[in-house]
Scaffold this motif. Structure first.
Motif, PDB file in Angstrom:
ATOM      1  N   LYS A  40       7.922 -46.407 -21.169  1.00 52.47           N
ATOM      2  CA  LYS A  40       6.583 -46.606 -21.088  1.00 52.47           C
ATOM      3  C   LYS A  40       6.549 -47.325 -19.753  1.00 52.47           C
ATOM      4  CE  LYS A  40       4.698 -46.097 -25.200  1.00 52.47           C
ATOM      5  NZ  LYS A  40       3.791 -44.951 -25.245  1.00 52.47           N
ATOM      6  N   ASP A  66       6.284 -44.528 -17.331  1.00 55.94           N
ATOM      7  CA  ASP A  66       5.108 -43.760 -17.357  1.00 55.94           C
ATOM      8  C   ASP A  66       3.699 -44.590 -16.460  1.00 55.94           C
ATOM      9  OD1 ASP A  66       3.850 -41.573 -18.164  1.00 55.94           O
ATOM     10  OD2 ASP A  66       3.021 -42.421 -20.118  1.00 55.94           O
ATOM     11  N   ARG A  67       3.889 -45.670 -16.729  1.00 52.87           N
ATOM     12  CA  ARG A  67       2.942 -46.767 -16.124  1.00 52.87           C
ATOM     13  C   ARG A  67       3.097 -46.718 -14.460  1.00 52.87           C
ATOM     14  NH1 ARG A  67       1.543 -51.137 -20.635  1.00 52.87           N
ATOM     15  NH2 ARG A  67       1.330 -49.598 -22.581  1.00 52.87           N
ATOM     16  N   THR A  68       4.063 -46.696 -13.888  1.00 51.44           N
ATOM     17  CA  THR A  68       4.455 -47.126 -12.708  1.00 51.44           C
ATOM     18  C   THR A  68       3.705 -45.724 -11.739  1.00 51.44           C
ATOM     19  OG1 THR A  68       6.286 -48.512 -13.181  1.00 51.44           O
ATOM     20  CG2 THR A  68       6.030 -47.852 -11.071  1.00 51.44           C
ATOM     21  N   THR A  69       3.126 -46.372 -10.838  1.00 52.98           N
ATOM     22  CA  THR A  69       2.431 -45.338  -9.718  1.00 52.98           C
ATOM     23  C   THR A  69       3.001 -45.704  -8.403  1.00 52.98           C
ATOM     24  OG1 THR A  69       0.516 -46.370  -9.911  1.00 52.98           O
ATOM     25  CG2 THR A  69       0.725 -44.561 -11.203  1.00 52.98           C
ATOM     26  N   SER A 105       8.716 -45.071 -10.075  1.00 52.34           N
ATOM     27  CA  SER A 105       8.969 -44.342 -11.565  1.00 52.34           C
ATOM     28  C   SER A 105      10.481 -43.752 -11.491  1.00 52.34           C
ATOM     29  CB  SER A 105       7.813 -43.542 -12.017  1.00 52.34           C
ATOM     30  OG  SER A 105       7.815 -42.468 -11.302  1.00 52.34           O
TER      31      SER A 105
END
Length: 178
Positions: A125, A128-131, A142
């Motif tokens: 999770k 998936d959220r780290t940009t 990520s």
């Protein structure tokens, strides 16, 4: 003052020599961790050489060393799960009745599997959220989280494998100790 040498016959100390290499004795995570470790060693050497010999350090080596160290830690964790060398208290297993020892070992295996599965899910999770990008290199952060996820998945797989092997090999009188 004189020093008497121990006679060879009186010594109870014997060294076990293990000079043969068998590639089957090691898992895939052992080789992958070894490769990442040598990348870390090369990176730290480049950092040391550029800072103290050239007088101007390479900017990305410090950040990469941190990320490679994290990767070695999590991939090395799967090695520890496979070999059963994580810290545990084996003292109590030896003095418990066989059924109680087996029950406790099963409970520990279930908690370990749940922990690794939860860690993998949380890391998935988070990755998936780290940009964001790394500070000194244009690589997404990520990517590091996916490497940590790989370590958790390897630990989870090995923990399930060890739990199945323990369950199959344990007798009702007393289970094999980890």
């Amino acid at each position: 003052m004189t020093i008497d040498k121990w006679p060879a016959e009186a010594s109870d100390f014997q060294m076990e020599e293990d000079d043969t290499f068998e590639w089957r004795d090691y898992g895939i995570e052992d080789y992958a961790t070894l490769i990442v470790f040598w990348l870390l060693a090369l990176d730290v050497f480049m950092q040391f050489f550029s800072r103290y010999v050239l007088g101007n350090s390479i900017a990305w080596t410090e950040e990469m060393a941190r990320y490679l160290l994290v990767t070695v830690g999590f991939m090395g964790g799967s090695m520890a799960v496979r070999t059963g060398t994580h810290i545990s208290v084996e003292f109590f297993y030896r003095y418990m009745p066989g059924w109680m020892s087996r029950l406790l070992m099963t409970l520990v295996d279930i908690v370990s599997i749940a922990f690794f599965a939860t860690g993998a899910w949380i890391t998935w999770k988070l990755a998936d959220r780290t940009t964001a990008l790394m500070a000194s290199v244009d690589i997404p952060k990520s990517f590091l989280y996916y490497l940590v996820l790989l370590g958790f998945i390897l630990m989870l797989g090995r923990a399930i494998q060890i739990a199945i092997l323990r369950w199959r090999n344990c007798s009702s009188s007393h289970p094999d100790l980890p």
